[in-house]
Each structure stands twice: as structure tokens, then as C-alpha cells.
Design a protein around this motif. Structure first.
Motif, PDB file in Angstrom:
ATOM      1  N   ASP A 305       0.846  -1.202   0.000  1.00  0.00           N
ATOM      2  CA  ASP A 305       0.000   0.000   0.000  1.00  0.00           C
ATOM      3  C   ASP A 305       0.879   1.250   0.000  1.00  0.00           C
ATOM      4  OD1 ASP A 305      -1.492  -2.282   1.169  1.00  0.00           O
ATOM      5  OD2 ASP A 305      -3.130  -0.841   1.263  1.00  0.00           O
ATOM      6  N   ASP A 306       1.945   1.214   0.817  1.00  0.00           N
ATOM      7  CA  ASP A 306       2.853   2.365   0.898  1.00  0.00           C
ATOM      8  C   ASP A 306       3.642   2.547  -0.403  1.00  0.00           C
ATOM      9  OD1 ASP A 306       1.989   2.848   3.459  1.00  0.00           O
ATOM     10  OD2 ASP A 306       3.671   1.849   4.429  1.00  0.00           O
ATOM     11  N   VAL A 307       4.079   1.438  -0.978  1.00  0.00           N
ATOM     12  CA  VAL A 307       4.815   1.496  -2.248  1.00  0.00           C
ATOM     13  C   VAL A 307       3.940   2.137  -3.327  1.00  0.00           C
ATOM     14  CG1 VAL A 307       5.729   0.094  -4.156  1.00  0.00           C
ATOM     15  CG2 VAL A 307       6.359  -0.444  -1.788  1.00  0.00           C
ATOM     16  N   CYS A 308       2.694   1.701  -3.396  1.00  0.00           N
ATOM     17  CA  CYS A 308       1.783   2.206  -4.436  1.00  0.00           C
ATOM     18  C   CYS A 308       1.411   3.674  -4.195  1.00  0.00           C
ATOM     19  CB  CYS A 308       0.527   1.337  -4.499  1.00  0.00           C
ATOM     20  SG  CYS A 308       0.832  -0.294  -5.205  1.00  0.00           S
ATOM     21  N   LEU A 309       1.266   4.062  -2.932  1.00  0.00           N
ATOM     22  CA  LEU A 309       0.985   5.466  -2.633  1.00  0.00           C
ATOM     23  C   LEU A 309       2.120   6.350  -3.138  1.00  0.00           C
ATOM     24  CD1 LEU A 309      -0.468   7.844  -1.289  1.00  0.00           C
ATOM     25  CD2 LEU A 309       0.664   7.202   0.865  1.00  0.00           C
ATOM     26  N   LEU A 310       3.361   5.942  -2.855  1.00  0.00           N
ATOM     27  CA  LEU A 310       4.509   6.728  -3.311  1.00  0.00           C
ATOM     28  C   LEU A 310       4.580   6.785  -4.832  1.00  0.00           C
ATOM     29  CD1 LEU A 310       7.216   5.542  -0.748  1.00  0.00           C
ATOM     30  CD2 LEU A 310       6.153   7.804  -0.865  1.00  0.00           C
ATOM     31  N   GLN A 311       4.210   5.676  -5.488  1.00  0.00           N
ATOM     32  CA  GLN A 311       4.226   5.663  -6.955  1.00  0.00           C
ATOM     33  C   GLN A 311       3.174   6.620  -7.536  1.00  0.00           C
ATOM     34  OE1 GLN A 311       6.357   4.091  -9.237  1.00  0.00           O
ATOM     35  NE2 GLN A 311       7.499   3.902  -7.315  1.00  0.00           N
ATOM     36  N   GLN A 333       2.292   0.994 -12.685  1.00  0.00           N
ATOM     37  CA  GLN A 333       2.767   0.086 -11.632  1.00  0.00           C
ATOM     38  C   GLN A 333       1.716  -0.091 -10.536  1.00  0.00           C
ATOM     39  OE1 GLN A 333       6.717   0.847 -10.053  1.00  0.00           O
ATOM     40  NE2 GLN A 333       6.235  -0.202  -8.132  1.00  0.00           N
ATOM     41  N   VAL A 334       1.042   1.007 -10.171  1.00  0.00           N
ATOM     42  CA  VAL A 334      -0.015   0.920  -9.149  1.00  0.00           C
ATOM     43  C   VAL A 334      -1.153   0.039  -9.648  1.00  0.00           C
ATOM     44  CG1 VAL A 334      -1.637   2.197  -7.717  1.00  0.00           C
ATOM     45  CG2 VAL A 334       0.573   3.213  -8.280  1.00  0.00           C
ATOM     46  N   ILE A 335      -1.557   0.233 -10.905  1.00  0.00           N
ATOM     47  CA  ILE A 335      -2.668  -0.547 -11.474  1.00  0.00           C
ATOM     48  C   ILE A 335      -2.310  -2.028 -11.510  1.00  0.00           C
ATOM     49  CG2 ILE A 335      -4.063  -0.904 -13.554  1.00  0.00           C
ATOM     50  CD1 ILE A 335      -3.566   2.154 -14.126  1.00  0.00           C
ATOM     51  N   GLN A 336      -1.078  -2.326 -11.880  1.00  0.00           N
ATOM     52  CA  GLN A 336      -0.640  -3.719 -11.957  1.00  0.00           C
ATOM     53  C   GLN A 336      -0.532  -4.369 -10.576  1.00  0.00           C
ATOM     54  OE1 GLN A 336       3.029  -3.306 -14.136  1.00  0.00           O
ATOM     55  NE2 GLN A 336       1.968  -2.618 -16.001  1.00  0.00           N
ATOM     56  N   SER A 337      -0.368  -3.542  -9.540  1.00  0.00           N
ATOM     57  CA  SER A 337      -0.241  -4.055  -8.163  1.00  0.00           C
ATOM     58  C   SER A 337      -1.579  -4.107  -7.441  1.00  0.00           C
ATOM     59  CB  SER A 337       0.730  -3.180  -7.367  1.00  0.00           C
ATOM     60  OG  SER A 337       1.979  -3.085  -7.997  1.00  0.00           O
ATOM     61  N   THR A 345      -7.190   0.460  -1.137  1.00  0.00           N
ATOM     62  CA  THR A 345      -7.675  -0.001  -2.445  1.00  0.00           C
ATOM     63  C   THR A 345      -8.060   1.168  -3.352  1.00  0.00           C
ATOM     64  OG1 THR A 345      -9.879  -0.276  -1.469  1.00  0.00           O
ATOM     65  CG2 THR A 345      -8.478  -2.221  -1.558  1.00  0.00           C
ATOM     66  N   TYR A 346      -8.242   2.355  -2.779  1.00  0.00           N
ATOM     67  CA  TYR A 346      -8.589   3.522  -3.593  1.00  0.00           C
ATOM     68  C   TYR A 346      -7.476   3.885  -4.570  1.00  0.00           C
ATOM     69  CZ  TYR A 346      -5.435   6.917  -1.367  1.00  0.00           C
ATOM     70  OH  TYR A 346      -4.322   7.605  -0.957  1.00  0.00           O
ATOM     71  N   LEU A 347      -6.241   3.432  -4.301  1.00  0.00           N
ATOM     72  CA  LEU A 347      -5.101   3.808  -5.132  1.00  0.00           C
ATOM     73  C   LEU A 347      -5.236   3.294  -6.563  1.00  0.00           C
ATOM     74  CD1 LEU A 347      -2.253   3.156  -2.534  1.00  0.00           C
ATOM     75  CD2 LEU A 347      -3.006   5.400  -3.386  1.00  0.00           C
ATOM     76  N   ALA A 348      -5.851   2.117  -6.740  1.00  0.00           N
ATOM     77  CA  ALA A 348      -5.982   1.556  -8.092  1.00  0.00           C
ATOM     78  C   ALA A 348      -6.935   2.380  -8.966  1.00  0.00           C
ATOM     79  CB  ALA A 348      -6.421   0.095  -8.012  1.00  0.00           C
ATOM     80  N   PRO A 349      -8.180   2.649  -8.528  1.00  0.00           N
ATOM     81  CA  PRO A 349      -9.054   3.474  -9.381  1.00  0.00           C
ATOM     82  C   PRO A 349      -8.542   4.891  -9.583  1.00  0.00           C
ATOM     83  CG  PRO A 349     -10.085   3.056  -7.237  1.00  0.00           C
ATOM     84  CD  PRO A 349      -8.905   2.150  -7.345  1.00  0.00           C
ATOM     85  N   TYR A 350      -7.949   5.490  -8.556  1.00  0.00           N
ATOM     86  CA  TYR A 350      -7.432   6.847  -8.711  1.00  0.00           C
ATOM     87  C   TYR A 350      -6.247   6.874  -9.683  1.00  0.00           C
ATOM     88  CZ  TYR A 350     -10.272   9.446  -5.334  1.00  0.00           C
ATOM     89  OH  TYR A 350     -11.308  10.088  -4.695  1.00  0.00           O
ATOM     90  N   GLU A 373     -13.237   5.734 -18.042  1.00  0.00           N
ATOM     91  CA  GLU A 373     -14.442   4.901 -17.911  1.00  0.00           C
ATOM     92  C   GLU A 373     -14.144   3.638 -17.089  1.00  0.00           C
ATOM     93  OE1 GLU A 373     -17.456   5.446 -18.591  1.00  0.00           O
ATOM     94  OE2 GLU A 373     -17.682   6.768 -20.326  1.00  0.00           O
ATOM     95  N   THR A 374     -12.940   3.091 -17.243  1.00  0.00           N
ATOM     96  CA  THR A 374     -12.546   1.909 -16.453  1.00  0.00           C
ATOM     97  C   THR A 374     -12.504   2.253 -14.971  1.00  0.00           C
ATOM     98  OG1 THR A 374     -11.239   1.000 -18.271  1.00  0.00           O
ATOM     99  CG2 THR A 374     -10.709   0.207 -16.053  1.00  0.00           C
ATOM    100  N   ALA A 375     -11.955   3.424 -14.650  1.00  0.00           N
ATOM    101  CA  ALA A 375     -11.916   3.870 -13.249  1.00  0.00           C
ATOM    102  C   ALA A 375     -13.323   4.001 -12.689  1.00  0.00           C
ATOM    103  CB  ALA A 375     -11.183   5.202 -13.144  1.00  0.00           C
TER     104      ALA A 375
END
Length: 407
Positions: A305-311, A333-337, A345-350, A373-375
Motif C-alpha cells: 500500500d505504501d509502495v503504491c501510494l509513493l508511486q 505500476q499501481v494498477i498492476q499491483s 484499495t482507492y489507489l488503483a481506481p485513482y 471509464e474503467t476507473a
């Protein structure tokens, strides 16, 4: 719920009255009589019809279609036209029309839109008043010193000053204004306390000690300060409460750059991105945290979660610095993770939405629409979902896309 429905019906009645007044106004347009009463009536109608249409146009498509079915209208162009006409008039409501347009261009479009504020129109709207009141062009500090009766004006200035210093990474000064908000304002104690603690997290331990604050104790206060309005929690407060729970364990699990995360929540990177020097400094801070996180020998449950937030935050800085390919890699990278995210989990749609905006910036319209539209359609039940839907609606509207119905 009953009170909520009653309130909605009263708002609908108010809107219907404005529509009837507009019909009366249109019927009298051909009349040569233009006395003071007519101008005051015209200004009031333009304010009401304009404000209703403009603000309702911000709502996501699904909600807007429902409101239009029961008699409301959410046409942004009509709203802007009516308010501009009202602002250029001489009625008592002219200044209210101007204020509504300024609020839309400088705040609402930033928080609930894509951050593309129309500052040129905002400056043009202010010019007549600056000519009339030449001493009105003051700083936030001047505004605070000018009067002591309306403390709420002070609080607005504190909020803006807190962010001004945060953009500069002058965290001690930012803390000062966050602390004043905690002590004086009652708007949202949960947000203010979380914001203060988040800013303190950005300071070296020695500087934190000089403030006499206990970061862990502050975070642990947040949940007890959450409020409910009409039976519903405020989404931003819910987000702050969920993030603060990392400090409820023993030992507490430190948040990664929480002040920068809140900056993103409040669309601050759109403002930060106007200054390349501030953006570059913010990127350096994020990359330092990234290095520290990678060098940790023991990874806790929040690691990905922290890695993806920084990305995500890194991608935003890179985008505003014009390094678009690197920004694309960060968002991807966030989407793939996505499957590895446990809490944030909000990091993926954002990130999907931000990638769509990146393609929009590069005039790749088809890709942009597909990712936005995917988001909208592929993610459910995550933090600040409604806020993202507002931004998606604004982004699609700016590309003249009719949003597809939500499944």
C-alpha cells in the motif's frame, strides 16, 4: 431520512419558483420598461437559475439523470451564461453572481473537477471591484488582521496558509496554522487533528519535540472526533479515521508521507504543479521516502500500500514536470499491483483515472476515455469513491463525452 427527503422537496420547490420567474422574465423581455425593480428581479432570477444549473451540472451522470427526471436542470453552459449576465449587471445580486463564479473557478472546479481552473475569468471578474476598492488586494495575513468579528474568515485564511506552507514544505509554519484550526474551528475536528498530525510526521524528530506534540496520541484522537450529518459520515473524515487506525496498534505503524497524501485528496498537486521548483522539491522528498522503504529489512502488512501510494504521488510530480513517460510507468505500476493492495484499495481506481488524464494531456482521446471509464465502472466500495466520480464526470464532460451508464 425523512428530514432529508423533506429538505429535497423544499429545494425542488425553490427551483420551480425560479423557473416560473424565468418564464415571467422571458415574457417581459420585449417590454421597453426597464426600471429599477425590473433590474433587481432580473438579477435575482439570473443568480438562482445560474447557481442551480451550474452546481447540479457537477453531479455524476447517474444522479443528474435522476434529478432531471424530477424536474431539476443541470446544464453547465446555461448556468455559466446566467451567472455571467448577472455579474455584469447592476443589481444587488451582481456581486453574488460574481462570488458564485469565483467560487466555481477557484475552488469547486479544483476539488470536484480535474483541477483545470479558469483563472483568467476569475481575474477578469475581480477587476471592476479592484478598481472600485484599490486597497482590497490583500494577503491572507492582511485579511486576518483586518477584522476580529468574523473568525470564520480567519479560519479560511488559516486553511489556505497551511497549504501554502505545505507546498513549500515549510512544515513548521504549516503546523502552526493547522494547530490554530484545531483550537479555533469546529468545522471538522477529525480532519484538523489528522492534518496536524500528518504535517508533524513530515518534520524531523527534533522539531516535533519543540512543538510539545505527541503524534501517536493525535492520530488516536481522530476516530472519536468523527461526526455524522443527516445520518451520514463525511467521506474525508472516514478516510482520515481509516488511515489513523495504523496508530491504534501497539506498536503503531507509521504512515508514509501522510501530509502529501492529504494534499492529493484536496487536489493540491494541481496547484503545486504550477511551480516547477516546488514540484521538483516534492519529488525529491517522495524519492527519499521510496529509498527508505525499499531499504527496510522487515516489510509490514502495509508495505505494498505504501509502495503504491509513493508511486501515485511520484507520478503526479513527474506529470507536472513534463516527464510523461515516467509518470505513465508510475501509474501503471499501481494498477498492476491492484491485487496486492490490502487497505488503500482507492489507489488503483485513482491511478487509473490519473492515467486517463495523462493520455488526455497527450491528446490520446480514445485511450483517455477508456481508462477514465474503467476507473468509473471497474471499481466499487473504496475510500472517497464519490469524490472520484465527481472528477470523472468533470473529465468526461471536458472531453464532450456523454458518460456511459454505470452498471
Amino acid at each position: 431520512m425523512i428530514n432529508f427527503i423533506k429538505g429535497g422537496l423544499k429545494i425542488r420547490t425553490s427551483y420551480q419558483i425560479y423557473k416560473e420567474c424565468l418564464q415571467v422574465l422571458q415574457m417581459t423581455q420585449s417590454s421597453k420598461i426597464r426600471n429599477e425593480i425590473f433590474h433587481q428581479f432580473e438579477g435575482g432570477v439570473q443568480l438562482g437559475i445560474g447557481a442551480f444549473n451550474l452546481m447540479l451540472s457537477l453531479l455524476p451522470g447517474r444522479i443528474l439523470r435522476l434529478l432531471e427526471f424530477i424536474g431539476f436542470s443541470g446544464n453547465r453552459e446555461i448556468g455559466l451564461h446566467q451567472l455571467r449576465e448577472g455579474a455584469s449587471g447592476s443589481s444587488l445580486r451582481a456581486i453574488l453572481c460574481t462570488f458564485t463564479l469565483l467560487l466555481y473557478h477557484t475552488f469547486v472546479s479544483l476539488i470536484l473537477g480535474t483541477g483545470e481552473a479558469n483563472l483568467l475569468e476569475a481575474e477578469a471578474l475581480l477587476q471592476p471591484y479592484l478598481q472600485k476598492f484599490p486597497k482590497a488586494e490583500v494577503t491572507f495575513q492582511d485579511c486576518i488582521a483586518a477584522q476580529q468579528e468574523w473568525k470564520q474568515i480567519h479560519h479560511l485564511c488559516y486553511w489556505e496558509l497551511m497549504w501554502c506552507y505545505s507546498f513549500q514544505q515549510n512544515w513548521l509554519q504549516a503546523y502552526r496554522y493547522a494547530d490554530l484550526l484545531c483550537k479555533e474551528s469546529r468545522w471538522s475536528k477529525a480532519i484538523y487533528v489528522f492534518q496536524k498530525a500528518a504535517i508533524l510526521c513530515m518534520l524531523p524528530d527534533a522539531d516535533v519535540k519543540t512543538t510539545g506534540e505527541d503524534i501517536v496520541a493525535l492520530f488516536r484522537q481522530v476516530e472519536g472526533l468523527k461526526q455524522r450529518i443527516a445520518g451520514k459520515s463525511i467521506p474525508t473524515e472516514k478516510f482520515a479515521v481509516r488511515k489513523a487506525r495504523r496508530y491504534g496498534t501497539s506498536p503503531p505503524v507509521k504512515l508514509i508521507v501522510p501530509a502529501l497524501e492529504m494534499m492529493y485528496v484536496w487536489s493540491g498537486f494541481s496547484v503545486l504543479g504550477k511551480r516547477a521548483d516546488f514540484t521538483e522539491n516534492m519529488l525529491i522528498t517522495i524519492e527519499k521516502e521510496e529509498t527508505l522503504l525499499k531499504n527496510e529489512t522487515h516489510h509490514n502488512e502495509y508495505y505494498m500500500d505504501d509502495v503504491c501510494l509513493l508511486q501515485l504521488l511520484k507520478g503526479l510530480c513527474l506529470k507536472h514536470l513534463g516527464r510523461l513517460l515516467q509518470a505513465e510507468l508510475c501509474f501503471s505500476q499501481v494498477i498492476q499491483s491492484e491485487k496486492q493492495l490490502k487497505y488503500d484499495t482507492y489507489l488503483a481506481p485513482y491511478s487509473t483515472y490519473e492515467l486517463g488524464l495523462l493520455y488526455k494531456q497527450q491528446n490520446e482521446r480514445e485511450k483517455a476515455v477508456r481508462f477514465i471509464e474503467t476507473a468509473k465502472n471497474n471499481y466499487k466500495e473504496y475510500s472517497m469513491e464519490s469524490r472520484l466520480h465527481f472528477r470523472i464526470h468533470a473529465a468526461l464532460s471536458s472531453m464532450k463525452v456523454t458518460p456511459a451508464p454505470t452498471p
